[in-house]
Design a protein around this motif. Structure first.
Motif, short mmCIF file in Angstrom:
data_model
loop_
_atom_site.label_atom_id
_atom_site.label_comp_id
_atom_site.label_asym_id
_atom_site.label_seq_id
_atom_site.Cartn_x
_atom_site.Cartn_y
_atom_site.Cartn_z
N ARG A 2 -3.66 0.23 10.92
CA ARG A 2 -3.62 0.81 9.57
C ARG A 2 -2.51 1.85 9.51
O ARG A 2 -1.96 2.28 10.52
CB ARG A 2 -4.97 1.43 9.24
N GLU A 14 2.52 9.31 6.58
CA GLU A 14 2.06 8.17 5.79
C GLU A 14 2.87 8.03 4.51
O GLU A 14 3.20 6.93 4.07
CB GLU A 14 0.57 8.30 5.47
N ARG A 18 4.94 4.73 3.27
CA ARG A 18 4.79 4.08 1.96
C ARG A 18 6.15 3.95 1.28
O ARG A 18 6.46 2.93 0.64
CB ARG A 18 3.82 4.86 1.08
N SER A 28 3.90 -4.81 5.08
CA SER A 28 2.52 -4.80 5.57
C SER A 28 1.77 -5.97 4.97
O SER A 28 2.17 -6.55 3.97
CB SER A 28 1.84 -3.49 5.17
N ARG A 30 -2.14 -6.92 3.52
CA ARG A 30 -3.19 -6.17 2.84
C ARG A 30 -4.55 -6.74 3.19
O ARG A 30 -4.72 -7.96 3.25
CB ARG A 30 -3.00 -6.20 1.32
N THR A 31 -5.50 -5.85 3.42
CA THR A 31 -6.88 -6.29 3.64
C THR A 31 -7.47 -6.67 2.28
O THR A 31 -6.89 -6.33 1.23
CB THR A 31 -7.74 -5.15 4.25
N GLN A 35 -6.11 -2.26 1.72
CA GLN A 35 -5.50 -1.34 2.70
C GLN A 35 -4.34 -2.02 3.42
O GLN A 35 -4.39 -3.23 3.68
CB GLN A 35 -6.54 -0.86 3.71
N ARG A 36 -3.33 -1.23 3.74
CA ARG A 36 -2.18 -1.75 4.47
C ARG A 36 -2.55 -1.99 5.93
O ARG A 36 -3.19 -1.14 6.54
CB ARG A 36 -1.02 -0.75 4.40
N VAL A 37 -2.04 -3.09 6.47
CA VAL A 37 -2.21 -3.39 7.89
C VAL A 37 -0.84 -3.80 8.43
O VAL A 37 -0.15 -4.63 7.84
CB VAL A 37 -3.23 -4.54 8.11
#
Length: 130
Positions: A2, A14, A18, A28, A30-31, A35-37
């Motif tokens: 994450r 962070e 971004r 990234s 996204r979940t 959320q970014r992964v």
């Protein structure tokens, strides 16, 4: 990983990560929750981006350059255009000029320090004549 873990491992905030993503410097997944992964490769990518920023390149130029650089996954995906090579050569010349200026400044400071050191030292004590 994450975004928080990427920030810790790369030493970059962070917020900056971004920003890198909005500039096309980092991608990234996204979940389902949004959320970014990031993959393991992202740490090396962020370190590379930081080095390019430190070299004086802006985000647009970095975005053009990154596809031409080897990532941890192997070969570059694109070849650098002659125009990009010329721009990077100009950036390198600018960095060389900055280094030369800094070396001259350091030499001047060395002279000032040497002069100050010799003039600030107390004169050797002489013994009174008997």
């Amino acid at each position: 990983m994450r975004i928080g873990e990427l920030a810790l491992r790369s030493g970059v905030s962070e917020r900056s990560l971004r920003y890198y993503e909005t500039q096309g410097l980092l991608a990234s997944e996204r979940t389902p929750g949004g959320q970014r992964v990031f993959g393991e490769w992202a740490v090396d990518r962020v370190i590379r981006v930081q080095a390019l920023y430190a070299a004086g390149l802006n985000s647009k130029k970095i975005a053009r350059l990154l596809p031409c650089m080897r990532d941890t996954d192997g070969a570059p995906s694109e070849r650098a255009t002659p125009q990009l090579v010329d721009e990077l050569s100009a950036e390198r010349a600018r960095i060389d000029a900055t280094i030369a200026d800094l070396l001259r400044s350091r030499d001047v400071l060395d002279e000032v320090i040497a002069t100050a050191t010799t003039t600030l030292r107390p004169a050797p004590a002489t013994s009174p004549a008997s």
